[in-house]
Design a protein around this motif. Structure first.
Motif, mmCIF file in Angstrom:
data_model
loop_
_atom_site.group_PDB
_atom_site.id
_atom_site.type_symbol
_atom_site.label_atom_id
_atom_site.label_comp_id
_atom_site.label_asym_id
_atom_site.label_seq_id
_atom_site.Cartn_x
_atom_site.Cartn_y
_atom_site.Cartn_z
ATOM 1 N N SER A 60 40.923 168.719 -55.755
ATOM 2 C CA SER A 60 39.960 169.267 -54.807
ATOM 3 C C SER A 60 40.218 168.759 -53.389
ATOM 4 O O SER A 60 39.718 169.328 -52.425
ATOM 5 N N PHE A 61 40.985 167.674 -53.272
ATOM 6 C CA PHE A 61 41.357 167.178 -51.937
ATOM 7 C C PHE A 61 42.821 166.772 -51.974
ATOM 8 O O PHE A 61 43.223 165.928 -52.783
ATOM 9 N N VAL A 62 43.618 167.382 -51.080
ATOM 10 C CA VAL A 62 45.047 167.089 -51.040
ATOM 11 C C VAL A 62 45.474 166.954 -49.578
ATOM 12 O O VAL A 62 45.175 167.834 -48.764
ATOM 13 N N ALA A 63 46.125 165.832 -49.287
ATOM 14 C CA ALA A 63 46.541 165.611 -47.901
ATOM 15 C C ALA A 63 47.870 164.879 -47.875
ATOM 16 O O ALA A 63 48.336 164.345 -48.890
ATOM 17 N N ARG A 64 48.480 164.880 -46.659
ATOM 18 C CA ARG A 64 49.735 164.137 -46.479
ATOM 19 C C ARG A 64 49.684 163.459 -45.119
ATOM 20 O O ARG A 64 49.157 163.999 -44.151
ATOM 21 N N THR A 65 50.220 162.246 -45.092
ATOM 22 C CA THR A 65 50.338 161.547 -43.818
ATOM 23 C C THR A 65 51.612 160.717 -43.858
ATOM 24 O O THR A 65 52.388 160.835 -44.807
ATOM 25 N N HIS A 66 51.867 159.927 -42.821
ATOM 26 C CA HIS A 66 53.108 159.127 -42.837
ATOM 27 C C HIS A 66 52.896 157.791 -42.158
ATOM 28 O O HIS A 66 51.986 157.618 -41.339
ATOM 29 N N ASP A 67 53.754 156.843 -42.519
ATOM 30 C CA ASP A 67 53.535 155.450 -42.138
ATOM 31 C C ASP A 67 53.847 155.149 -40.677
ATOM 32 O O ASP A 67 53.625 154.030 -40.220
ATOM 33 N N MET A 68 54.366 156.133 -39.913
ATOM 34 C CA MET A 68 54.711 155.868 -38.519
ATOM 35 C C MET A 68 53.547 156.182 -37.582
ATOM 36 O O MET A 68 53.662 156.002 -36.373
ATOM 37 N N ASP A 69 52.464 156.686 -38.099
ATOM 38 C CA ASP A 69 51.343 157.103 -37.251
ATOM 39 C C ASP A 69 50.039 156.559 -37.847
ATOM 40 O O ASP A 69 49.416 157.193 -38.695
ATOM 41 N N ARG A 70 49.676 155.337 -37.396
ATOM 42 C CA ARG A 70 48.529 154.678 -37.998
ATOM 43 C C ARG A 70 47.243 155.464 -37.808
ATOM 44 O O ARG A 70 46.394 155.557 -38.681
ATOM 45 N N ARG A 71 47.092 156.053 -36.624
ATOM 46 C CA ARG A 71 45.878 156.800 -36.342
ATOM 47 C C ARG A 71 45.737 157.989 -37.316
ATOM 48 O O ARG A 71 44.667 158.238 -37.860
ATOM 49 N N HIS A 72 46.825 158.692 -37.528
ATOM 50 C CA HIS A 72 46.795 159.841 -38.448
ATOM 51 C C HIS A 72 46.469 159.365 -39.862
ATOM 52 O O HIS A 72 45.639 159.955 -40.570
ATOM 53 N N MET A 73 47.103 158.265 -40.257
ATOM 54 C CA MET A 73 46.811 157.716 -41.596
ATOM 55 C C MET A 73 45.323 157.423 -41.738
ATOM 56 O O MET A 73 44.690 157.795 -42.723
ATOM 57 N N GLN A 74 44.784 156.743 -40.722
ATOM 58 C CA GLN A 74 43.364 156.358 -40.808
ATOM 59 C C GLN A 74 42.463 157.572 -40.940
ATOM 60 O O GLN A 74 41.514 157.559 -41.711
ATOM 61 N N GLU A 75 42.774 158.612 -40.163
ATOM 62 C CA GLU A 75 41.916 159.799 -40.223
ATOM 63 C C GLU A 75 42.015 160.481 -41.594
ATOM 64 O O GLU A 75 41.010 160.927 -42.156
ATOM 65 N N VAL A 76 43.203 160.548 -42.115
ATOM 66 C CA VAL A 76 43.370 161.170 -43.441
ATOM 67 C C VAL A 76 42.693 160.316 -44.517
ATOM 68 O O VAL A 76 42.004 160.835 -45.401
ATOM 69 N N PHE A 77 42.867 158.983 -44.421
ATOM 70 C CA PHE A 77 42.222 158.099 -45.412
ATOM 71 C C PHE A 77 40.697 158.203 -45.302
ATOM 72 O O PHE A 77 39.987 158.145 -46.308
#
Lengths: 347, 620
Positions: A180-197
């Motif tokens: 029901s929830f699927v996302a992708r992020t990457h370890d070079m962008d902490r801000r993006h990771m935080q928002e996805v998490f």
């Protein structure tokens, strides 16, 4: 849970303010210098104070692999279980204790190879877990064998003339299991990771996040073509709900429906109105699946962000509701009556 | 007891063994079960042995498809479903072919004559109809055209012939019930309840039963009608219980006694699945049942629930234990409570899934990687499964350890009368979770050490959700005390020793010696062999022989007095449904010359077999 039970339930109400250091355990972090796992750990330790949650209500569960050492570094409750089985252990815990925030962390070998069955069933059931699959496309802890996400032809110690199987696309697998929830992020962008998490934490049900993570020892630069700063504009397609799917430094490229699927187009060629508007809430996962197929591997423009976030019955609550309903209709179980529930006779 | 008195002319006998055999589709399990229930309500002691094929619907009429149910009823305390049946009901030629050899010479043979036609005879491998020759002269043969008589009585009810044919097992039940003066009412009431809303089926089944009963009364059978009087029993309330139901109820009781909700993680497997079925019904006790994606997830989820403060349980059979072994080792390392129930069956691999065997003891004892000791308990009768389930939970929760409970297919499906315990008489299982710091760090700050042990070497459990006591545990070796990851070789050696000592130190009751205390021959057993061993030893004791018996519930650790007891007897015989697991264990532990008596035919020992073996040892 009833008031007669011995087990403690978590504290409720506003959590005390915490800072990053409150979430760090006293154990020395022992990943290789330069490992992408450090930035994932930092992102989590920075995010949790923002979420206003209690440390004692937070549990990290992992299997085996480099990423699976994660729980030891968090000053929360945590269990480092066995290879591949963390979703199974976490499912039992989540059913028993819906009051907890449970994070499950593992790598591509742990969750897609030995533990693939548990992963897809946790997603299918939609049990309330935040599942982070740290994908580095290699077996790191065993020092460099091809993994279920390694690209075809990859030369490793166990595939000296190239890996022969096709890799899994973790986002496609999760969507195939109707997560029901699927996302992708990457370890070079902490801000993006935080928002996805953060989005994963807020989701009710099983939240699946693939994190592209660099193993600088055994598979260095696997995602460099798309994650290095200079490449991101042209190589990362950041999905935003309700917005057109566009990328490129001038947003000159986009994604449009073509030939029954979706394709990357130049906006100038097809016109603005042809560009797909991202709808992460669609019950039908087909479009999200098509988006997950845009890139064969991290060598061409690749979508990141939230592919899908839709409402589905949360499994643990559904089970608890059945228990509550049966108890309400029959009354709390009585052992003496149970023992006499078959035909009896007196002597 | 019902008000159905036996007819005054019925001849009292002390026991009878009846075996119902037919095709899988003939309803033999149901027939046997009804005969058993009526006998239980009549006040007999009894023991049952259901035997059915692994295939849900093996080809009709073949030997592979024969399903049988054996029951012994008696006017005294009995231990087993009996050595050889006095009565064999054969619903078709295949049943006759496969089970006739079991019938005692001169025994009563009841056959459904309608089924002995060319096709069925051929399928069973008969070249000639055995009912027509002299092959069966050694038995009291009763041929009844059960199918046609059932169809005949159902005709006027408006029941279709095909549906009517399905009721023929009730004809057999009615006939045998007449012969043994069984009360009719319980079966009539059961038919009403079971088929409520399906009036035609109710009518057909009752008509068939009555027709069978009438057949007994009117046909010139040349048989004295007999009755097995009620057995003297301790006063109390009784029910007829099978092992899997008793085990499920024991787990419910353990949850009540400990104040912990029960979590069952399970994956369907014969012959354990009925425990999952039963516990799924008891949500009002706060029982959570989780049908997992596989055996590994079943035990993993149960361990996760235990970590969350539940009584975590997983139920399975041998192949499932094999799959669970890595997680069981994790539970050993984490020192978390967990109950693993193994309903043993014939192995290895798929083996004989519907036949009984008890060859998982050494797997339970040693079938893990590393030094991974855990307590093992085993049930001895169907009703005993209730007590042993509570005992397994008591050990798991008191000592924070996984516990393996061994039952088997014979106990799981067999049934016996059970005097219900008073709920107030059951011993509570006190459970306490940590809520406070238990240690001070170098700076004088209070902290929580998850592996700071008490005098029994048991570590404290702090449940997630408990403020301040956050800590991490895992499968990597831990520093004793702090629980932090430790690769120290000295610490590992220490932890291996502690894990071994703490299991060895678990308190279990001493064994009791039954029979002659100074006997030369001691019969040592465990698990479901109890009935046969007790029966065999009792026969010899009654005949004046000096024989003794010890039966183990606790297989690890052994009771403290076991070594001394074994040393008192010249010969130790160990009958087991394997090739000598317990025999090996006591030989290794106590250096006694224990002799393994193995049986691996998929059927339990009979009392007669034990009697013969012990007699042989006495004669040596």
């Amino acid at each position: 849970m009833t008031d007669t039970l011995n087990i403690a339930t978590s504290n409720v109400g506003e959590a005390p303010e915490t800072s990053r250091s409150d979430w760090q355990s006293d154990q020395e972090v022992r990943w290789c210098p330069g490992c992408g796992d450090y930035s994932v750990l930092t992102a989590i330790q920075l995010l949790l104070p923002e979420l206003g949650v209690r440390r004692e209500n937070t549990v990290f569960i992992s299997g085996i692999g480099c990423a699976a050492r994660f729980p030891y570094y968090m000053d929360t409750y945590g269990v480092h279980t066995i290879h591949g089985r963390s979703p199974a252990f976490a499912t039992g815990l989540a059913m028993a204790r819906p009051d907890l925030d449970i994070w499950v962390i593992g790598g591509d070998g742990d969750m897609l190879s030995i533990g693939g069955n548990h992963l897809i069933h946790a997603l299918r059931r939609n049990i309330n877990l935040n599942i982070l699959l740290i994908n580095n496309q290699i077996y790191g802890l065993t020092k460099g064998q091809y993994s279920p996400t390694s690209e075809k032809g990859k030369v490793t110690k166990s595939s000296p003339v190239g890996a022969t199987p096709r890799p899994f696309n973790p986002v496609s697998v999760a969507l195939g299991a109707e997560a029901s929830f699927v996302a992708r992020t990457h370890d070079m962008d902490r801000r993006h990771m935080q928002e996805v998490f953060r989005r994963a934490y807020q989701h009710d049900g099983a939240a699946f996040v693939e994190v592209y993570q660099n193993c600088n020892v055994f598979n260095d630069g696997a995602f460099g073509e798309i994650t290095k700063k200079a490449a991101r504009d042209d190589m990362l397609i950041d999905l935003h709900h309700g917005e057109q799917i566009r990328f490129g430094s001038e947003s000159e490229k986009g994604v449009a429906r073509l030939d029954g699927g979706v394709q990357i187009v130049d906006v100038a060629d097809v016109g603005e109105e042809a560009i797909l508007v991202h709808d992460e809430t669609k019950p039908d996962p087909s479009t999200a699946f098509s988006l997950s197929r845009l890139a064969e591997g991290p060598h061409s423009p690749t979508p990141i962000g939230v592919f899908r976030a839709c409402n589905r019955d949360e499994y643990g609550r559904a089970v608890a509701e059945q228990i509550a309903e049966v108890t309400a209709s029959r009354g709390k179980g009585d052992l003496a009556s149970l023992l006499r529930s078959q035909p009896t006779w007196e002597v | 007891m019902t008000d159905t008195a036996a007819p005054p002319d019925a001849l009292p006998v002390d026991k009878v063994i009846v075996r119902f055999a037919g095709d899988s589709g003939d309803g033999m399990q149901l027939t046997g079960d009804r005969f058993t229930s009526a006998s239980a309500l009549f006040g007999n002691d009894l023991a049952t042995l259901p035997e059915y094929p692994a295939e849900i619907r093996a080809p009709a009429g073949t030997l592979a498809g024969v399903s049988a149910f054996q029951v012994q009823i008696s006017d005294h305390d009995i231990m087993t479903p009996g050595d050889a049946p006095d009565v064999l009901v054969a619903m078709n030629p295949a049943a006759l072919k496969s089970d006739l050899h079991m019938l005692v010479p001169g025994g009563t043979l009841i056959v459904n004559a309608d089924a002995f036609e060319e096709r069925n005879l051929a399928k069973a491998g008969y070249e000639q109809n055995p009912l027509e020759g002299s092959d069966l002269d050694a038995y009291r043969l009763i041929t009844a055209p059960m199918t046609s008589l059932t169809k005949e009585v159902c005709k006027d009810l408006g029941v279709k012939p095909r549906d009517a044919e399905r009721s023929k097992n009730f004809f057999a039940l009615g006939l045998v019930s007449w012969m043994y003066s069984r009360p009719t009412e319980p079966t009539m009431e059961w038919i009403d309840a079971k088929f409520a809303g399906r009036d035609l089926i109710i009518a057909a089944n009752k008509a068939a039963y009555n027709a069978g009963h009438a057949f007994g009364e009117t046909a010139e059978l040349g048989h004295q009608r007999v009755v097995v009087p009620a057995a003297p029993q301790q006063p109390g309330t009784y029910t007829n219980i099978n092992g899997n139901t008793a085990l499920a109820w024991g787990l419910v009781a353990a949850g009540e006694l400990s104040g912990l909700p029960v979590f069952l993680g399970s994956y369907p497997i014969t012959p354990a699945t009925d425990i999952l079925h039963e516990l799924s019904k008891h949500k009002s006790f706060g029982v959570t049942t989780f049908q997992a994606e596989d055996e590994i997830a079943a035990v993993g989820s149960a361990l996760g629930a235990s970590y969350g403060g539940y009584l975590g349980v997983t139920t399975t059979s041998g192949p499932g234990v094999a799959l669970k072994s890595e997680t069981i080792s994790l539970a050993v390392s984490l020192e978390l409570p967990l109950v693993i129930v193994d309903i043993q069956r014939g192995g290895p691999s798929t083996g004989l899934p519907t036949k009984t065997e008890a060859a998982d003891l050494l797997m339970a004892m040693y079938g893990r990687h590393g030094e991974a000791p855990l307590p093992i308990v085993a049930s001895r009768t169907p009703a005993d499964c209730f007590d042993v389930a509570i005992e397994a939970a008591r050990i798991a929760l008191t000592y924070n350890t996984p516990v393996i409970l061994l039952s088997d297919g014979y106990l799981a499906n067999g049934s016996e009368p059970w005097r219900l315990p008073e709920v107030d008489s059951l011993t509570p299982i006190p459970v306490e979770f940590a809520t406070e710091f238990n240690h001070t760090d170098a700076d004088g700050e209070p902290e929580f050490w998850p592996f700071l042990r008490d005098e029994n070497l048991v570590r404290p459990l702090a449940l997630p959700g408990t403020p301040n006591l956050m800590h991490r545990i895992g499968g990597i070796e831990k520093q004793d005390g702090s629980g932090n990851v430790s690769y120290s070789t000295e610490n590992h050696a220490h932890m291996v020793a502690v894990r071994s000592e703490r299991i060895a130190a678990i308190e279990v009751p001493d064994v009791e010696v039954v029979g002659h205390p100074e006997a030369d021959v001691l019969v040592l057993g465990w698990g479901s062999t109890w009935g046969a061993i007790t029966g065999g030893v009792r026969r010899l004791t009654n005949a004046g022989y000096k024989v003794a018996q010890v039966h183990l519930t606790h297989l690890n650790p052994f009771p403290k007095n076991l070594g001394e007891v074994l040393a008192r007897h010249k010969k130790v015989l160990v009958p087991e449904m394997n090739l000598g697991h317990l025999a090996r264990m006591v030989r290794a532990e106590y250096l006694v010359d224990a002799q393994a008596i193995g049986k691996v035919t998929g059927q339990p020992f009979t009392a007669g077999e034990i009697e013969q073996v012990a007699l042989g040892a006495l004669d040596d």
